[in-house]
Design a protein around this motif. Structure first.
Motif, PDB file in Angstrom:
ATOM      1  N   GLY A 202      35.172  31.695  36.362  1.00  0.00           N
ATOM      2  CA  GLY A 202      35.452  30.217  37.439  1.00  0.00           C
ATOM      3  C   GLY A 202      36.100  30.425  37.893  1.00  0.00           C
ATOM      4  N   THR A 203      37.443  30.782  38.581  1.00  0.00           N
ATOM      5  CA  THR A 203      38.158  30.916  39.302  1.00  0.00           C
ATOM      6  C   THR A 203      38.069  32.771  39.856  1.00  0.00           C
ATOM      7  OG1 THR A 203      39.815  29.967  38.827  1.00  0.00           O
ATOM      8  CG2 THR A 203      40.508  30.413  40.422  1.00  0.00           C
ATOM      9  N   ASN A 204      38.722  33.207  39.545  1.00  0.00           N
ATOM     10  CA  ASN A 204      38.564  34.598  40.400  1.00  0.00           C
ATOM     11  C   ASN A 204      38.181  36.047  39.438  1.00  0.00           C
ATOM     12  OD1 ASN A 204      40.830  34.799  38.311  1.00  0.00           O
ATOM     13  ND2 ASN A 204      42.304  36.038  39.144  1.00  0.00           N
ATOM     14  N   ASP A 205      37.807  36.102  38.455  1.00  0.00           N
ATOM     15  CA  ASP A 205      36.965  36.717  37.438  1.00  0.00           C
ATOM     16  C   ASP A 205      35.970  37.569  38.710  1.00  0.00           C
ATOM     17  OD1 ASP A 205      35.526  34.128  37.701  1.00  0.00           O
ATOM     18  OD2 ASP A 205      34.228  35.034  35.968  1.00  0.00           O
ATOM     19  N   GLY A 206      35.288  36.861  39.482  1.00  0.00           N
ATOM     20  CA  GLY A 206      34.809  37.671  40.889  1.00  0.00           C
ATOM     21  C   GLY A 206      35.565  38.728  41.511  1.00  0.00           C
ATOM     22  N   GLU A 207      36.394  38.760  41.467  1.00  0.00           N
ATOM     23  CA  GLU A 207      37.875  39.643  42.126  1.00  0.00           C
ATOM     24  C   GLU A 207      37.462  40.903  40.799  1.00  0.00           C
ATOM     25  OE1 GLU A 207      39.065  39.979  45.559  1.00  0.00           O
ATOM     26  OE2 GLU A 207      37.446  38.414  44.905  1.00  0.00           O
ATOM     27  N   ILE A 208      37.241  40.724  39.557  1.00  0.00           N
ATOM     28  CA  ILE A 208      37.864  42.421  38.879  1.00  0.00           C
ATOM     29  C   ILE A 208      37.789  43.534  39.174  1.00  0.00           C
ATOM     30  CG2 ILE A 208      37.176  43.028  35.992  1.00  0.00           C
ATOM     31  CD1 ILE A 208      36.944  39.776  35.011  1.00  0.00           C
ATOM     32  N   VAL A 209      36.479  43.411  39.479  1.00  0.00           N
ATOM     33  CA  VAL A 209      36.216  45.057  39.712  1.00  0.00           C
ATOM     34  C   VAL A 209      36.136  45.219  41.078  1.00  0.00           C
ATOM     35  CG1 VAL A 209      33.476  46.242  40.766  1.00  0.00           C
ATOM     36  CG2 VAL A 209      33.821  45.076  38.360  1.00  0.00           C
ATOM     37  N   PRO A 210      36.727  44.087  42.567  1.00  0.00           N
ATOM     38  CA  PRO A 210      36.656  44.857  43.768  1.00  0.00           C
ATOM     39  C   PRO A 210      38.645  45.009  43.817  1.00  0.00           C
ATOM     40  CG  PRO A 210      35.617  43.181  43.819  1.00  0.00           C
ATOM     41  CD  PRO A 210      35.403  42.982  41.775  1.00  0.00           C
ATOM     42  N   LEU A 211      38.929  44.850  43.128  1.00  0.00           N
ATOM     43  CA  LEU A 211      40.392  44.739  43.046  1.00  0.00           C
ATOM     44  C   LEU A 211      40.973  46.515  42.387  1.00  0.00           C
ATOM     45  CD1 LEU A 211      43.616  44.323  43.392  1.00  0.00           C
ATOM     46  CD2 LEU A 211      43.958  42.805  41.881  1.00  0.00           C
ATOM     47  N   ALA A 212      39.821  46.251  41.085  1.00  0.00           N
ATOM     48  CA  ALA A 212      40.183  48.031  40.813  1.00  0.00           C
ATOM     49  C   ALA A 212      39.446  48.944  41.258  1.00  0.00           C
ATOM     50  CB  ALA A 212      39.509  47.807  39.743  1.00  0.00           C
ATOM     51  N   ARG A 213      38.846  48.692  42.239  1.00  0.00           N
ATOM     52  CA  ARG A 213      37.651  48.891  43.540  1.00  0.00           C
ATOM     53  C   ARG A 213      38.712  49.631  44.391  1.00  0.00           C
ATOM     54  NH1 ARG A 213      33.854  47.341  44.314  1.00  0.00           N
ATOM     55  NH2 ARG A 213      32.103  48.511  42.968  1.00  0.00           N
ATOM     56  N   HIS A 214      39.325  48.971  44.504  1.00  0.00           N
ATOM     57  CA  HIS A 214      40.847  49.345  46.141  1.00  0.00           C
ATOM     58  C   HIS A 214      41.973  49.870  44.955  1.00  0.00           C
ATOM     59  CE1 HIS A 214      42.878  47.775  49.467  1.00  0.00           C
ATOM     60  NE2 HIS A 214      44.396  47.711  48.554  1.00  0.00           N
ATOM     61  N   LEU A 215      42.224  49.775  44.728  1.00  0.00           N
ATOM     62  CA  LEU A 215      43.497  50.026  43.939  1.00  0.00           C
ATOM     63  C   LEU A 215      43.266  51.470  43.822  1.00  0.00           C
ATOM     64  CD1 LEU A 215      45.175  47.451  41.392  1.00  0.00           C
ATOM     65  CD2 LEU A 215      45.615  48.336  44.092  1.00  0.00           C
ATOM     66  N   ARG A 216      41.795  51.858  43.712  1.00  0.00           N
ATOM     67  CA  ARG A 216      41.498  52.951  42.512  1.00  0.00           C
ATOM     68  C   ARG A 216      41.678  53.800  44.146  1.00  0.00           C
ATOM     69  NH1 ARG A 216      37.687  54.781  38.438  1.00  0.00           N
ATOM     70  NH2 ARG A 216      36.101  55.763  40.378  1.00  0.00           N
ATOM     71  N   GLU A 217      41.208  53.699  44.960  1.00  0.00           N
ATOM     72  CA  GLU A 217      40.628  54.254  46.272  1.00  0.00           C
ATOM     73  C   GLU A 217      41.775  54.236  46.687  1.00  0.00           C
ATOM     74  OE1 GLU A 217      37.137  52.792  48.027  1.00  0.00           O
ATOM     75  OE2 GLU A 217      36.168  52.879  46.352  1.00  0.00           O
ATOM     76  N   ARG A 218      42.482  53.314  47.244  1.00  0.00           N
ATOM     77  CA  ARG A 218      44.418  53.884  47.501  1.00  0.00           C
ATOM     78  C   ARG A 218      45.139  54.706  47.015  1.00  0.00           C
ATOM     79  NH1 ARG A 218      45.438  52.164  52.499  1.00  0.00           N
ATOM     80  NH2 ARG A 218      47.528  51.773  52.508  1.00  0.00           N
ATOM     81  N   TYR A 219      44.872  54.066  45.329  1.00  0.00           N
ATOM     82  CA  TYR A 219      46.673  54.480  44.792  1.00  0.00           C
ATOM     83  C   TYR A 219      45.990  55.932  43.950  1.00  0.00           C
ATOM     84  CZ  TYR A 219      48.555  51.126  47.127  1.00  0.00           C
ATOM     85  OH  TYR A 219      48.993  49.619  48.132  1.00  0.00           O
ATOM     86  N   GLY A 220      44.728  55.440  42.950  1.00  0.00           N
ATOM     87  CA  GLY A 220      44.548  56.207  42.010  1.00  0.00           C
ATOM     88  C   GLY A 220      45.757  56.157  40.586  1.00  0.00           C
ATOM     89  N   PRO A 221      45.841  57.373  40.572  1.00  0.00           N
ATOM     90  CA  PRO A 221      46.905  56.710  39.148  1.00  0.00           C
ATOM     91  C   PRO A 221      47.976  55.978  39.796  1.00  0.00           C
ATOM     92  CG  PRO A 221      45.749  59.044  39.317  1.00  0.00           C
ATOM     93  CD  PRO A 221      44.980  58.938  40.625  1.00  0.00           C
ATOM     94  N   ALA A 222      48.665  56.281  40.679  1.00  0.00           N
ATOM     95  CA  ALA A 222      50.130  55.700  41.064  1.00  0.00           C
ATOM     96  C   ALA A 222      50.336  54.403  41.150  1.00  0.00           C
ATOM     97  CB  ALA A 222      50.736  56.375  42.385  1.00  0.00           C
ATOM     98  N   ALA A 223      48.767  53.528  40.797  1.00  0.00           N
ATOM     99  CA  ALA A 223      49.197  52.064  40.333  1.00  0.00           C
ATOM    100  C   ALA A 223      47.803  52.117  39.218  1.00  0.00           C
ATOM    101  CB  ALA A 223      48.393  51.066  41.111  1.00  0.00           C
ATOM    102  N   ILE A 224      48.244  51.132  38.795  1.00  0.00           N
ATOM    103  CA  ILE A 224      48.560  50.356  37.076  1.00  0.00           C
ATOM    104  C   ILE A 224      47.591  49.565  37.321  1.00  0.00           C
ATOM    105  CG2 ILE A 224      48.336  50.821  34.640  1.00  0.00           C
ATOM    106  CD1 ILE A 224      49.906  52.762  34.660  1.00  0.00           C
ATOM    107  N   LEU A 225      46.391  48.600  37.357  1.00  0.00           N
ATOM    108  CA  LEU A 225      46.454  47.577  36.778  1.00  0.00           C
ATOM    109  C   LEU A 225      46.480  47.191  35.610  1.00  0.00           C
ATOM    110  CD1 LEU A 225      44.497  45.126  38.350  1.00  0.00           C
ATOM    111  CD2 LEU A 225      43.324  45.487  38.769  1.00  0.00           C
ATOM    112  N   ARG A 226      46.470  45.343  35.267  1.00  0.00           N
ATOM    113  CA  ARG A 226      46.387  45.226  33.739  1.00  0.00           C
ATOM    114  C   ARG A 226      45.825  43.798  34.077  1.00  0.00           C
ATOM    115  NH1 ARG A 226      52.144  46.004  31.454  1.00  0.00           N
ATOM    116  NH2 ARG A 226      52.903  44.813  32.910  1.00  0.00           N
ATOM    117  N   PHE A 227      44.910  42.990  33.255  1.00  0.00           N
ATOM    118  CA  PHE A 227      44.100  42.733  33.556  1.00  0.00           C
ATOM    119  C   PHE A 227      44.410  41.326  32.077  1.00  0.00           C
ATOM    120  CE2 PHE A 227      41.179  45.230  34.817  1.00  0.00           C
ATOM    121  CZ  PHE A 227      40.918  45.013  35.840  1.00  0.00           C
TER     122      PHE A 227
END
Length: 374
Positions: A202-227
């Motif tokens: 209810g606070t930031n769960d809508g950001e799960i996919v957008p943040l993942a998409r941004h990191l994938r597109e900008r860094y690829g394997p050079a960034a690891i997103l952890r939830f």
């Protein structure tokens, strides 16, 4: 030895004076607790101050302008931290994580990093020296930290959307500056950079996919997103179970956008379950300390800003190592005391919470995360 004067610990949290064995032996690196868990990871809080006021950690209504943080003289010096770390390494620690508060608020932190980087395991190996930061000062600090010997960096980032991020940090700090810090870390040679997102339903769960998409597109394997599941740390964040979004639900949402497949752990005692994108776009992790406790192989100890040793993130009592460090005791004596403390450890709060067996009515408040780090 002669009579020693043991300084009075700050009475912020209850702490006992560690018992010193009559005949301390030489550490073997094989120390284990009552549940057979080794000591491998030491998390060191270098400051209790932070420039953010995230509601799940340091809510502004508690940590306001009148809140009294620890005076500088109460903090362990860099030399005291290094001495303590050397003794933990003798007992088997091979990973040191600097944390806070916001650790980059501690002046000249790169000096401490250099001192820790000079330590070696009993076998002569280098230590894995890491740092967790909110990223606000990383752009200007990354190069110096890397040069000093920092191995890896983890950045806390709970939203890509600027409005959501400013609301969550509650000091109107822009997300662009944290993203610039990640860029600076990559430019300095850190990689992959881990990015931690605490997910609050209810606070930031809508950001799960957008943040993942941004990191994938900008860094690829050079960034690891952890939830990370929103946790009931401390006593001030107003934690409620209905605000926890289980990692399984997070993974389903992410899998729907970017198909995932599981990975094997890198090492025993890892907090995150590892998954990767099937298309080769990198890796993600899920830290499920609420819904899937990992107490059984927890190998982490925590040293607070003022030198108290805590054996669990959810502890209410610590062990006053600062009194020993400043009390004229030898390295052998302090190492012996650390060994006794760890060998008597039986903490498993998250497992007990899940079974509804935790006892919150003890009258003691759990330690706040900003004081011992995450």
């Amino acid at each position: 030895m002669g009579e020693s004067i043991i300084p009075l610990a700050d009475l912020r949290y209850a702490a006992s004076l560690p018992r010193i064995p009559d005949h301390p032996g030489v550490p073997t690196g094989l120390l284990s607790d009552r549940l057979g868990r080794p000591l491998r990871d030491l998390r060191i809080s270098v400051t209790d101050r932070c420039n953010f006021r995230c509601s799940y950690c340091m809510p502004k209504e508690v940590f306001d302008r009148d809140y009294r943080f620890l005076p500088h003289g109460s903090l362990l010096s860099f030399e005291e931290i290094t001495r303590a770390a050397k003794l933990f390494v003798a007992h088997g620690v091979h990973k040191l994580r600097l944390t806070g508060g916001e650790p980059l608020l501690r002046k000249h932190l790169e000096v401490l990093v250099g001192q820790l980087a000079a330590l070696r395991t009993p076998e002569g190996g280098e230590l894995d020296i890491t740092l967790t930061t909110n990223g606000s000062l990383l752009e200007r600090k990354a190069a110096a930290l890397r040069e000093a010997g920092l191995k890896r960096v983890t950045v806390s980032l709970d939203a890509l959307d600027d409005t959501t991020f400013r609301r969550m940090n509650d000091v109107d700090f822009p997300v662009a500056e944290v993203l610039a810090g990640i860029d600076a870390a990559r430019a300095a040679g850190f990689g992959p950079v881990k990015v931690n997102m605490v997910v609050k339903r209810g606070t930031n769960d809508g950001e799960i996919v957008p943040l993942a998409r941004h990191l994938r597109e900008r860094y690829g394997p050079a960034a690891i997103l952890r939830f990370i599941e929103y946790m009931d740390v401390g006593a001030t964040n107003g934690w409620r179970m209905d605000e926890v979004l289980p990692s399984a639900d997070v993974r389903r949402r992410l899998h729907a956008a970017f198909p995932l497949e599981p990975l094997d752990p890198n090492a025993a005692g890892e907090t995150a379950e590892r998954w990767r994108y099937r298309d080769g776009g990198g890796e993600v992790g899920f830290i499920s300390s609420v819904t899937k406790a990992f107490c059984s192989d927890c190998n982490r100890a925590r040293l607070s800003t003022e030198g108290k040793l805590f054996l669990c993130l959810f502890a209410s009592r610590g062990h006053d190592l600062r009194a020993l460090l400043r009390g004229g005791f030898s390295d052998a004596q302090i190492a012996g005391a650390i060994g006794l403390v760890w060998s008597e450890r039986d903490d498993r709060y998250s497992e007990l919470r899940g079974a509804m067996q935790a006892a919150p009515g003890s009258g003691e408040r759990r330690v706040e995360m900003h004081y011992i780090g995450g």
